[in-house]
Design an enzyme around this catalytic site. Structure first.
Site, short mmCIF file in Angstrom:
data_model
loop_
_atom_site.label_atom_id
_atom_site.label_comp_id
_atom_site.label_asym_id
_atom_site.label_seq_id
_atom_site.Cartn_x
_atom_site.Cartn_y
_atom_site.Cartn_z
N HIS A 1 -0.22 8.36 -0.81
CA HIS A 1 -1.00 7.65 0.20
C HIS A 1 -1.52 8.67 1.20
O HIS A 1 -0.85 9.03 2.15
CB HIS A 1 -0.11 6.62 0.92
CG HIS A 1 -0.85 5.82 1.94
ND1 HIS A 1 -0.97 6.21 3.24
CD2 HIS A 1 -1.51 4.64 1.84
CE1 HIS A 1 -1.67 5.32 3.91
NE2 HIS A 1 -2.01 4.35 3.08
N ASP B 1 6.56 4.04 -6.13
CA ASP B 1 5.42 4.95 -6.20
C ASP B 1 4.11 4.16 -6.25
O ASP B 1 3.46 4.05 -7.28
CB ASP B 1 5.57 5.86 -7.43
CG ASP B 1 4.59 7.02 -7.41
OD1 ASP B 1 3.94 7.24 -6.37
OD2 ASP B 1 4.49 7.72 -8.43
N GLU C 1 3.59 8.56 1.73
CA GLU C 1 2.78 9.29 2.70
C GLU C 1 3.38 10.66 2.99
O GLU C 1 4.51 10.78 3.46
CB GLU C 1 2.70 8.50 4.01
CG GLU C 1 1.92 9.20 5.10
CD GLU C 1 0.41 9.02 4.95
OE1 GLU C 1 -0.32 9.83 5.50
OE2 GLU C 1 -0.01 8.07 4.28
#
Length: 115
Positions: free
Chosen positions: A46, A68, A77
């Site tokens: 992300h 995931d 992230e």
């Protein structure tokens, strides 16, 4: 010193090594949480620049579960705050792995490309 207790440097190094080993894949998921490292690592990062080569993602939850999915930023992230502790740990633990046992702390990041 931690919480009024003193720890030997060897004990701290051993603890740091277990944490780095966990991040790099010695965990219940058998997954590296550093993108691009090892046989199994997060693929749905992300991040705007999802083409990043190597960065540690947020990682698992407190029960070692990892989802995931790009939309689940808590897991996938990569952040500066999250990675800022990994870099010095890797440098410290790699001190003994270099030919002369030293890493030049003045030039270690010279090859890092800045935007």
């Amino acid at each position: 010193m931690s919480g009024g207790k003193f720890y030997r440097s060897e004990a701290l190094e051993d603890f740091a090594r277990t944490q780095v080993d966990y991040i790099l894949g010695k965990n219940p998921e058998k997954m590296s949480y550093v993108v691009g490292f090892g046989e199994r690592y997060p693929e749905e990062v992300h991040h705007m620049g999802v083409s990043i080569m190597r960065a540690m993602v947020g990682g698992p939850d407190k029960l070692d579960g990892f989802n995931d999915l790009r939309s689940n930023y808590n897991y996938t992230e990569p952040t500066l705050a999250g990675n800022s502790g990994l870099v010095p740990a890797l440098v410290a633990l790699s001190q003994n792995a270099t030919p002369n046992g030293m890493i030049d702390h003045n030039t270690i990041f010279y090859s890092v490309q800045l935007p």
